[in-house]
Scaffold this active site. Structure first.
Site, PDB file in Angstrom:
ATOM      1  N   GLU A 125       0.815  -1.222   0.000  1.00  0.00           N
ATOM      2  CA  GLU A 125       0.000   0.000   0.000  1.00  0.00           C
ATOM      3  C   GLU A 125       0.847   1.269   0.000  1.00  0.00           C
ATOM      4  O   GLU A 125       0.373   2.340   0.370  1.00  0.00           O
ATOM      5  CB  GLU A 125      -0.971   0.010   1.188  1.00  0.00           C
ATOM      6  CG  GLU A 125      -1.931  -1.158   1.200  1.00  0.00           C
ATOM      7  CD  GLU A 125      -2.781  -1.258  -0.051  1.00  0.00           C
ATOM      8  OE1 GLU A 125      -3.149  -0.212  -0.604  1.00  0.00           O
ATOM      9  OE2 GLU A 125      -3.065  -2.398  -0.490  1.00  0.00           O
ATOM     10  N   ASP A 217      -1.270  -1.885  -9.433  1.00  0.00           N
ATOM     11  CA  ASP A 217      -1.895  -3.198  -9.291  1.00  0.00           C
ATOM     12  C   ASP A 217      -2.181  -3.827 -10.652  1.00  0.00           C
ATOM     13  O   ASP A 217      -2.839  -3.213 -11.509  1.00  0.00           O
ATOM     14  CB  ASP A 217      -3.214  -3.080  -8.518  1.00  0.00           C
ATOM     15  CG  ASP A 217      -3.012  -2.544  -7.119  1.00  0.00           C
ATOM     16  OD1 ASP A 217      -1.870  -2.584  -6.622  1.00  0.00           O
ATOM     17  OD2 ASP A 217      -3.999  -2.091  -6.515  1.00  0.00           O
TER      18      ASP A 217
END
Length: 677
Positions: A125, A217
Site C-alpha cells: 500500500e 496493481d
C-alpha cells in the site's frame, strides 16, 4: 537523435492469504494469465513484476504453464522481479525482526522458483515510514517504489521526479523511485494511443528526459470493473505495448538496471504517508467528510494540483485507532511475535514463523475502497494463524490459566481465561463482555465480528450512477465509480450503539420496563457487579475444558419487594458459514430450525446448536432455565472497487432469560467442538 525516455513499467499482483481459491482462479483467468501471455509475445517489452508470497505459491501450484512463461521471461531478461514482505504485511506495522524475516522469505521463494534474488521491493500500500529503511537494507533490498505524492509532500517539484532519489536511516542507504500518479490514472483507463502520446510528450520536454515510472496493481488489467473487455478483448494492452515498442523516443527498462546506469537525483527524506486516497480512508467518517469536501473545493477552484501536498488526511496506522477489532488483532499478533522471539530457536515449533507471517497479512487490518477488514474470511484467516501459533507456543511455554493485562493498549484491561483447548477474553469495561472466544482444536475465534460504524462513503448511498471522469474517452477508474451490487438504503448502514461481543446483557425489571444495560464494575479478574433497579446484579466467567460459563445472580436490595426480572443476553457469533449455505441452527435431537442467514425465533428452549460445515465444527449454547430466543443475521454495508454491498458479519443470538432475586443463578454455557465429538 531524438531524446529518449525510459519507461519503467511495473505491476504488483496480490491476493490475501486465505482468500477463496475460486477468487484466485477468476483473477488468473481475467488478469494474471492473459497479462503474462500477452507480454510473452513481445520479448522486447521489458517490465517489472511483484507477486506476494501466498499468491505466488498458489499460482505456481494451480497454473504452472503461465508461471513457466514468466520464468522464461525472467531468463531472457525481459522480466525483472522485485520482492517485499512474503505475506504482504505493512512493514511499518510489524516488528523490525519480522520485517527482515518476511522480506527474506519472499526472496527465498523467488530464488527457488525463478533462480533470482531481488534487490528491489514493493511496499505494501506504499505505506512509508523511515523506520523501514534499516530492515529493508538488512534483508538485502537496495531500492523501493513509492508514489510521487510522497515526494510532493516532502517539498519536491513534480518536474524533478523523473529518476530515483536516495534516503537513509541510521546511515543505511535506500533508493526511492517515485511512481507517477499521472501514469497510474492513465494506465489502463485512457486509450493506449493517448497514453503513449502523453509519454512521448514527456520525452520531448527538455525538462523531463530521464524516466517515466509506473508501478501499480495488475488487477487493474482485467479484474477492475469493465477492464477485462477493455484491456484484452478490445486489445488495450497489446496496443499499448506495440505503440511503446514502435516509438522512436521511448524505451523500456528495469528499475535495477536504471539505478545502476544513472546517478541518484539526491538525498531526500519522506514524511510518513501512503497514497493520497489512504489519507482520506483512514480518517474517522466525520473528518473524512470534511477532508473530501476540502478536496472537492480545491479541485473546483483549480488549485488541487498545487495544494494537494498540503491537504493530507491521516496515516495507515490510524485504522488501528478507528477499528477496535483491527487493533485487537494487531496487538494479539505483536504479542505473539514477542513470545516467539523469546523462545530459543531450537525449541520453536516447526512452521511458527510462517503462521506469524500469515497473521501479519495486511488486508484484514484496514478498510477503504480496498482493504479487507469488512471481509470475514480475511479476518478469519488472520485469526486461524493466531490461534494455531498460540496453541503451538503454549505447548512449548505454558501460560497461566488466568491473566489480566491491557493487551490492546487502550487503557482498559482484558482478562484471558484459558484451558488447554479454549480461551475467553473478557473486556473490563461497562459491558463486561467477551471480545474473543478462541477454540484451539478448531483454530477459530467465535468472537471475530465487526461493530458497525458510519463510513465516509455512506453519504453516497443515494447516488445511482456516475459518468467516466472527464479528460479522456476511456473507462472509469474504481475510484470514480458509484455502483450497487444489491439494493441498499441508508437505514442498512445504521451504526451500532454498543460494541459487538459475546455475552453482553441488558436488565429488565418488571413487566413493561425498558431494557437497561448494566454498568458493570470489576470485582476481580473474572467477576463483575452492577447496581440495577431494586438490587445488585453480579456476573462471573469461568472456563472448564471446552466449556465457557457465564453466571448471573440478582440480589434484592434490603426492603425491596421481590419482582420478576429478566436478562436479555446477546451473543454475536462469528462462523465461516455466516454468508454461506453450510450453516444451520439445530435444536434438541437434530431439529433444523433454519440457516444462519435467516431470522429464527424460539418460544421456550434451553439450548441451540450452530453447526457449520465449512468450520467442521459447532457451537452449542445452553441456559439453565427455559428462555425465549431470537437468532438473526447482522450485516454491514461497505464499498469495494466492485460497488456497495451488504456482508453478513455474525449471527446475533438474543436470549430472554427469567431471573429471580436471591434465588437461582442464571447460567449460559458455550461449548464449541468438532463435528462428531
Amino acid at each position: 537523435m531524438p531524446a529518449e525516455l525510459t519507461l519503467l513499467f511495473g505491476v504488483h499482483a496480490h491476493q490475501p492469504a486465505g482468500n477463496f481459491v475460486e477468487v484466485v482462479d477468476d483473477a488468473h483467468v481475467r488478469s494474471y494469465g492473459p497479462f503474462l501471455r500477452t507480454l510473452h509475445r513481445y520479448p522486447q517489452f521489458r517490465f517489472t513484476a511483484h507477486f506476494s508470497g501466498w499468491l505466488l505459491a498458489t499460482l505456481l501450484e494451480r497454473f504452472p504453464g503461465d508461471l513457466a512463461l514468466l520464468r522464461e521471461m525472467v531468463a531472457r531478461g525481459q522480466a525483472e522481479l522485485v520482492g517485499g514482505g512474503d505475506m504482504e504485511p505493512v512493514l511499518a506495522a510489524i516488528p523490525a525482526r519480522d520485517r527482515v524475516n518476511q522480506i527474506r522469505a519472499l526472496s527465498d521463494r523467488l530464488d527457488a522458483a525463478f533462480g533470482v534474488r531481488p534487490d528491489g521491493a514493493w511496499l505494501t500500500e506504499r505505506v512509508w515510514e523511515s523506520s523501514v529503511v534499516t530492515s529493508l537494507v538488512e534483508a538485502g533490498i537496495d531500492y523501493v517504489t513509492v508514489d510521487d505524492y510522497h515526494f510532493l509532500c516532502a517539498g519536491r517539484e513534480l518536474a524533478e521526479l523523473d529518476g530515483y532519489f536516495s534516503t537513509e536511516d541510521g546511515g543505511e542507504r535506500l533508493d526511492l523511485f517515485p511512481i507517477s500518479e499521472a501514469l497510474r490514472y492513465r494506465i489502463p483507463f485512457a486509450p493506449a494511443a493517448d497514453t503513449v502520446a502523453w509519454l512521448e510528450a514527456q520525452a520531448r520536454d527538455p525538462a523531463r528526459q530521464a524516466a517515466a515510472i509506473y508501478f501499480d496493481d495488475i488487477e487493474k488489467f482485467g479484474i477492475w470493473p469493465e477492464t477485462y473487455a477493455w484491456v484484452y478483448e478490445q486489445g488495450w494492452l497489446a496496443q499499448f505495448v506495440e505503440r511503446v515498442l514502435a516509438s522512436p523516443v521511448l524505451r523500456t527498462g528495469h528499475f535495477g538496471e536504471y539505478r545502476a546506469s544513472a546517478p541518484t537525483r539526491g538525498v531526500t527524506y519522506l514524511p510518513t504517508t501512503s497514497y493520497i486516497e489512504m489519507g482520506e480512508w483512514s480518517l474517522p467518517a466525520a473528518r473524512a467528510d470534511t477532508f473530501a469536501d476540502l478536496v472537492a473545493q480545491e479541485k473546483t477552484a483549480g488549485r488541487w494540483d498545487a495544494h494537494k501536498p498540503f491537504l493530507r488526511g491521516a496515516i495507515w496506522r490510524n485504522f488501528l485507532s478507528r477499528y477496535p477489532e483491527a487493533n485487537w488483532m494487531h496487538k494479539r499478533m505483536t504479542a505473539l511475535s514477542a513470545r516467539l522471539d523469546a523462545i530459543p530457536s531450537v525449541r520453536r515449533p516447526p512452521g511458527a514463523h510462517d503462521l506469524l507471517h500469515r497473521a501479519q497479512a495486511n488486508d484484514a487490518y484496514w478498510h477503504g475502497l480496498f482493504g479487507g477488514l469488512y471481509l470475514p474470511h480475511l479476518r478469519r484467516a488472520v485469526w486461524n494463524a493466531i490461534a494455531a501459533l498460540e496453541h503451538a507456543l503454549d505447548a512449548v511455554a505454558a501460560r497461566p490459566a488466568i491473566e489480566s493485562v491491557d493487551a490492546d493498549l487502550d487503557g482498559v484491561d482484558e482478562t484471558f481465561v484459558r484451558s488447554a483447548s479454549l480461551q475467553a477474553v473478557i473486556r473490563h469495561d461497562a459491558d463486561a463482555a467477551l471480545i474473543e472466544l478462541t477454540h484451539y482444536p478448531l483454530a477459530h475465534n467465535f468472537g471475530d465480528t465487526l461493530t458497525r460504524q458510519r463510513e465516509h462513503y455512506h453519504r453516497k448511498l443515494d447516488a445511482q450512477a456516475h459518468a467516466a471522469p472527464a479528460g479522456h474517452d476511456g473507462i472509469a477508474s474504481a475510484h470514480d465509480r458509484v455502483a450497487f451490487r444489491q439494493p441498499i438504503t441508508p437505514d442498512d448502514a445504521r451504526p451500532d450503539t454498543r460494541r459487538r461481543s459475546l455475552l453482553r446483557d441488558a436488565f429488565v425489571r418488571g413487566p413493561g420496563a425498558a431494557p437497561t444495560p448494566p454498568q458493570w464494575r470489576s470485582v476481580d479478574a473474572t467477576g463483575f457487579e452492577a447496581d440495577v433497579p431494586g438490587g445488585r446484579l453480579s456476573k462471573r466467567y469461568e472456563v472448564d475444558g471446552d466449556l465457557l460459563r457465564a453466571r448471573w445472580r440478582l440480589e434484592a436490595a434490603p426492603g425491596a419487594t421481590p419482582e420478576a426480572a429478566r436478562l436479555l443476553i446477546t451473543l454475536d457469533v462469528a462462523m465461516p458459514s455466516c454468508d454461506g449455505f453450510l450453516g444451520r441452527v439445530v435444536q434438541g435431537a437434530g431439529a433444523i430450525l433454519g440457516g444462519f442467514g435467516t431470522e429464527t425465533r424460539i418460544d421456550i428452549a434451553d439450548a441451540v446448536t450452530l453447526e457449520d460445515g465449512v468450520l467442521g465444527g459447532r457451537l452449542s449454547v445452553f441456559t439453565n432455565v427455559g428462555a425465549r430466543w431470537r437468532l438473526a443475521p447482522v450485516h454491514s454495508v461497505s464499498q469495494s472497487e466492485a460497488g456497495f454491498e451488504k456482508i453478513m458479519q455474525s449471527l446475533c443470538i438474543e436470549i430472554d432469560v427469567p431471573i429471580v432475586a436471591a434465588s437461582t443463578d442464571c447460567v449460559v454455557t458455550l461449548m464449541p467442538g468438532r463435528d462428531g465429538n
